[in-house]
Write an enzyme that holds these catalytic residues in place. Sequence first.
Site, PDB file in Angstrom:
ATOM      1  N   CYS A 408      31.470  11.326 -10.562  1.00 50.72           N
ATOM      2  CA  CYS A 408      31.996  12.643 -10.908  1.00 50.72           C
ATOM      3  C   CYS A 408      31.319  13.226 -12.139  1.00 50.72           C
ATOM      4  CB  CYS A 408      33.506  12.577 -11.102  1.00 50.72           C
ATOM      5  SG  CYS A 408      34.040  11.470 -12.439  1.00 50.72           S
ATOM      6  N   HIS A 452      38.369  10.909 -14.352  1.00 52.21           N
ATOM      7  CA  HIS A 452      37.656  11.957 -13.611  1.00 52.21           C
ATOM      8  C   HIS A 452      37.104  12.986 -14.576  1.00 52.21           C
ATOM      9  CE1 HIS A 452      36.562  13.810  -9.881  1.00 52.21           C
ATOM     10  NE2 HIS A 452      37.234  14.926 -10.126  1.00 52.21           N
ATOM     11  N   ASP A 468      35.983  21.690  -9.203  1.00 43.35           N
ATOM     12  CA  ASP A 468      35.732  20.253  -9.092  1.00 43.35           C
ATOM     13  C   ASP A 468      34.616  20.031  -8.077  1.00 43.35           C
ATOM     14  OD1 ASP A 468      35.730  17.535  -9.028  1.00 43.35           O
ATOM     15  OD2 ASP A 468      37.879  17.302  -8.673  1.00 43.35           O
TER      16      ASP A 468
END
Length: 658
Positions: A408, A452, A468
Site C-alpha cells: 500500500c 495501511h 485509496d
Amino acid sequence: MKGRQISRTAVVWQLLAVMLVVLPHVQWLPLWVPALVVLAIGSRLMIHSGRWSFPHWSVKALLVIASSGGLILSFNHQAGPETMVALLVVGLALKLLEVYHRRDALVVLFVSLFVAATAFLFSESVWIAGYILLTTVLVLAALNSIQQSSSARRFRDNLKSAGRLLLPAIPFMLVLFFLFPRLEPFWSVTIDSGQAKTGLSDELSPGDVSKLAQSDELAFRATFEGEVPLPAQRYWRSLVLSEFDGRRWTRPSHEQRQVLRPEQLQPLVSAQRYEVIMEASGRPWLVALDQPLRAGQGTLMTPVRTLVMDRPLERRRQYPVESVLQYRQQPLLTRQEARHYLQLPAGGNPDSRALAQRLLTQADGNTDGVITLLQAYFNKTFVYTLEPGRLGRDSVDQFLFETREGYCEHFASATAFVLRSAGIPSRIVTGYQGGEWNPYEGYLQVRQYDAHAWVEYWQPEAGWQRLDPTAAVAPERIRTSAQDYFSTNEGFSSAGMGLGIDWLRDLRQRYDAFNYSWHRWVLNYQGQQVQLLDDWLGGEDRWRRLLAWLLPTMLVFGTVGYWLLRPRPTLPRDPMARALMRLQQRFATLESGREPAESLAMWLQRVADDWPKQRALMLRLAFLDDQQRYIERKDPHQQAEMKRLCRILMRQLPRKKR
C-alpha cells in the site's frame, strides 16, 4: 542467638520465593543477572546441605563491586525503573548468601514482595496477575516458615497459613474495586524493557508498512455504541505526511506547521460514538475513524485532524471518540497551504512527472479524470505484494515503470507524487484499515497487519477527498479484513500466521475476548465503574454514593472481624494429636463419643463393634496407640501409620448419624 536461627525448611522457602519473583523479569534483564540469581540459589543449597560454608566477607565484597559495575555497564549509567528493579534483583541474589537469622530472612522476603509488584510495570496481563497472586501466597508461606522452630518441616501447614492470611483480604479488595473511585497516579514511569514495539512511524518510505504486515501483534480494540461501520468504511486515521524528499514522506516541519490552519470539518451524517483501547506503542499518536470530531481528555487535535498525546504511549490507554464517516473538510486552501501540498523535490523521478502531464492532458485538466486514468493504469499490470524488492534512488519511477509490484505504501506514494506533479494538492495518511469483529465480546480488533496508507487529494469547495489506490489493485483487501485477505491469498501466507485454520482462529478469538474483558473491566475500569454505580444506585446523588460505600464496607469489616475473632476450639500443635482429636470429634457427632474415663484404646475397642466395616482399622489404631504411649522413644513409622488410619476413617465415616 540460637533462637534466632531459621529452620532448614525456611531456607528452602526463601530460595523458592526468590526464584519465583525473579522469573517474570528474566526476559528483559541482562543475561548475567539471572545467572547471578541461579548461582546464588545453587550456592545457598550447597550451604544448606552442609557441603559449603558461608562465604568470607571478602568474597561478598567482591561480588558487590562486580555486580555494581555490571549494572552501570548494562544500563549505561541510566537510573531508570529498569535499573532500579535490576538492582533489587541483584540485592536479593547476594542477600541469599548470608541468610541465617530471621532478620536476614525478613529482609529477603519483604524485598521479594516489592520485586513481585514491579512485574506489573512490564506486563498487565491476566496471567501475570495470577502468577503474582500465587507468588504472594508462597512468599507469605515463607514468612510463616521463619517463625517456626529449627526442627519444623511442615510445608503444607505453611501454605494453609498463607491462604488464611490472604482470604480475609478478598472481600476488602472487592469493595474497593467496585465502589471506591479510581485515583489517577501522581507519578508515571517510562519503561523500556528492550523489547521492540511495533507501530506506525512518523515517516513513510518503501517497505515500512509491509514490515508491519508481517506482524500479528494487537494494535488496538474498538467498541461501538451503535451500528458497526462496514469494512470499507474502517479507515483508522493516525498520521498525515505531506513533505516529500524524493523517497520519504514525513510530517510537516515546525515552520510548515505554522502556516497550516486548523482544518474545518462539516459533518454530513450523525456522529459515530465508540471507545478505543490502544496498546502501548512507544509513540504519541492515537487512532480514530476518519474523521474525528473532537479531542478527548488528555489528547490533542492537530491541525490536520489527527489525535496525539503530549508524551509517548508507554501503557495501554482507553479513550472515547466521536467520528463522522461522511463530511466536507477544508473547502478552501490558502496559497501557502496549496504550495505546501504541492511541494516536490526540484529533480528526480522524471518519468513519473511526464506520466502526470500525459494523464492531465488526456483528462483535459479534470482532477477526477486524472484519478480515473491513474487507477486504470494501476489495474492493468500491477501486483499487490509484500515482497516488491528494493527500489533505487528514483523510487517512484522504478515502481511505476519497472517493478510494478508493491504494497500500500508504494501505491500511495506514487499516487501522491503523480497528483502533485499534475498540480493537484495531495498528501498521504497512514493508519489502519479494516479490523476483525470478535463476536464473543462484541468489539473490533485491529492488528499490525491491518496497517495501511492511503491518499487525500484536495478539490475546490469539496475539500479533502480520500483516495485509496490499493482498491484498484486489490479491492478484496479493502472490502474484507486483512486477516481474511491474508488467509486466502497465497502470496500473503507468511502474514496470515496460519489464520486460515478455522479452529485455531476461533480459539484465538476466544483468548483475545478473555484478554479484552480483563483489560476493560479490571485495568481500565474507571469509565465502567461510573456507569455501573449509576445503574445500581439509580442516580448520582451524594448520599446514595455515601451509603453505597459505607454499608458494604461495614458489612465486610463486621463479617471478617467476626470470622477472625470468633472463639475456636484449641487444637494440639502435634499433627498426630490433631488427627486423633478430629477423629474423636467425628465420632461424637455419630453418638459414639469417648467417655472421660476411657483410654483411647478402650474407646476404640468399644465402638468397633458398631462399625463392622471399619473394625479392623479401629483395632489396629488402638494397638498402635498402646505401643506408642508406653515406649520411651516414639516410632515415626508407627506414627505415620496412625495418621494414615485416622485419615482413612475420616473418609469412610459419615458426617452425621443416619
